[in-house]
Structure formats: C-alpha cells, structure tokens
Design an enzyme around this catalytic site. Sequence first.
Site, short mmCIF file in Angstrom:
data_model
loop_
_atom_site.label_atom_id
_atom_site.label_comp_id
_atom_site.label_asym_id
_atom_site.label_seq_id
_atom_site.Cartn_x
_atom_site.Cartn_y
_atom_site.Cartn_z
N ASP A 72 0.84 -1.20 0.00
CA ASP A 72 0.00 0.00 0.00
C ASP A 72 0.87 1.24 0.00
OD1 ASP A 72 0.92 -0.50 2.61
OD2 ASP A 72 -1.04 -1.11 3.32
N ASN A 135 -7.45 -3.78 14.38
CA ASN A 135 -8.83 -4.05 13.97
C ASN A 135 -8.91 -5.16 12.93
OD1 ASN A 135 -7.85 -2.86 11.67
ND2 ASN A 135 -9.27 -1.13 11.64
N HIS A 137 -7.18 -5.32 10.09
CA HIS A 137 -6.96 -4.96 8.69
C HIS A 137 -5.69 -5.63 8.15
CE1 HIS A 137 -4.64 -1.01 9.81
NE2 HIS A 137 -3.78 -1.96 9.55
N GLU A 142 -9.73 -2.10 5.58
CA GLU A 142 -10.32 -1.95 6.90
C GLU A 142 -11.54 -2.88 7.02
OE1 GLU A 142 -8.59 -0.47 8.96
OE2 GLU A 142 -7.79 1.44 8.28
C1 F6R Z 1 1.48 -1.73 6.18
C2 F6R Z 1 0.13 -2.26 6.21
C3 F6R Z 1 -0.62 -2.47 7.49
C4 F6R Z 1 0.25 -2.89 8.67
C5 F6R Z 1 -0.59 -2.95 9.94
C6 F6R Z 1 0.23 -3.31 11.15
O1 F6R Z 1 1.98 -1.71 4.86
O2 F6R Z 1 -0.42 -2.53 5.19
O3 F6R Z 1 -1.63 -3.44 7.29
O4 F6R Z 1 0.83 -4.14 8.41
O5 F6R Z 1 -1.20 -1.71 10.15
O6 F6R Z 1 1.15 -2.27 11.39
P1 F6R Z 1 2.28 -2.43 12.48
O7 F6R Z 1 3.11 -3.58 12.05
O8 F6R Z 1 3.06 -1.13 12.43
O9 F6R Z 1 1.59 -2.67 13.77
#
Ligand code: F6R
Length: 250
Positions: A72, A135, A137, A142
């Site tokens: 992303d 959550n 995702h 989301e």
């Molecule tokens: C990042 C992404 C998100 C993260 C998720 C967990 O490219 O797509 O899905 O993997 O928000 O983030 P962290 O590892 O920082 O807790």
Amino acid sequence: MSTATATRRTAVETHPSPEAAAVAAADAIESDLRAGRLRTLGVATGSSPSPLYRELARRGLDFSGVSLFALDEYLGLPHGHPQSYREVVAREVAGPLGIPLGAVHLPDGGDPAAYDRLIAAHGGIDRQILGMGRNGHIGFNEPGSPVDSRTRIVDLAASTREANARFFETPDDVPVQSVTQGIGTILDARRIVVLVSGREKAAAVAAAVNGPRTASMPASVLRDHADVTWYLDDDAAALLSTRDVPEVAS
Ligand code: F6R
C-alpha cells in the site's frame, strides 16, 4: 523453540519473541530464494515486518533478481516524505537487501487498477509479507472491505490513523486515505507470511484465526488461501483457543 500446527490451509507458529518469529519467517523466505521460487516479494511496512527485513539483510542473501511490490501507499504526502511507503520500502527493505530501486513497485493513486495488471505482468506475487492492524486490517483493507476487492483507494479507519500517528509529528499529519492492494489481490499471492506481535493484537489474532470468517475481520479471510503461515510472538498468541483454523465460516 517454536511449535507449529498445520491444517490443510494454514499454519500457526508461536515464538518467544518477535525476533524469533522473524528468524523462522526468514528461513521460509530464504528457502524460496535458494530454490529459485522468489521472483516477486510483496512487502508490508510498519513495525511488524521490521525484524524480518533486518534478519534477511543480516544473512547477506542475493536478492538482486527479486522485484518488490509494496502492499500500500499513503495518499497526500509530498514526494520524498520520509513516511511515504516509497521511502520506507527503499530505506528498510530495498536498500538493506540490495534490490535496485527500479525493481521496487508501489500502487499509484492515479490508476490503482494498473497495479493489479503490473503484478500479473510479473507473474503474480510469490510471497506476500503481511502485518495486521489491531482491527484486523490487512494492507489498508479496513473492516467491511469486500473479500474480492482489488487495488483501490480507501479511507483509513480512525483507529488506524491513531495507531500510525507514532510515525508522524502530529496525529493530524497522518494521511486520511491510502491506495492499497485489495483483499482479492492479496489472496492471489502464492504464499502468504503474516507477522504479528504484541499483546495489543492478541484479540484480533484470536478473532482472525479462531473466529468466524467474516469481512468485519479482514484477516479471517486469509483462511481462504491455500498457503498461509502466521508467525506470532507469545503475546500475540495469548488469546488463541487453538491453532487449528476452521476452514468454514461459522
Ligand atoms: C502496512 C500495512 C498495514 C500494517 C498494519 C500493522 O503496509 O499494510 O496493514 O501491516 O497496520 O502495522 P504495524 O506492524 O506497524 O503494527
């Protein structure tokens, strides 16, 4: 030591620390690389995969023939912003692994659908590395995201912006939108590696692994995939009732 229990589709490993989980995930990726099965690597950003990227870099492997595809990218950050995922992937993944920037790809908010075509033109993603939000995702899909969604522009949940505020000077600096691979795009990858650590993710891990398969818990949909391995630290695994993943929605 780790324990691993595989069902037909999903394996769940628990390890004493995020670093130990990263070593195990790195073993799987190194084995793909040495077997010539790693041409395209899908990369998440954020805290979860950092120990894995550090471990892979430490091993001094030859990633020069591998193309990277980011999961992303934020929308609205100025070009070259240190928290744009183009910069993060260059700094934390491509540079340490010796992958030229010309082989680093990110989705473009101007033409999201082109990303799915680009991935297909490269023969698909061989290994997709994922983290997971509190959550549930995956990417920035989301809760409520369609399970067959493709790369597209999405609004970030308030809780996601809050969680990511730690990377920015003020919470208001966190972008409100991103362009993300869709859940369907993610599920097209040949193999998926999910890294999750920390007690604050334990409820989401239990819901994703043991709970019903539902679009309101995006990571639960990973059980549709034929080859997923969860690499958890003990804290993230704390609320699992079993490592057997139900195959059918309850
Ligand atoms: C990042 C992404 C998100 C993260 C998720 C967990 O490219 O797509 O899905 O993997 O928000 O983030 P962290 O590892 O920082 O807790």
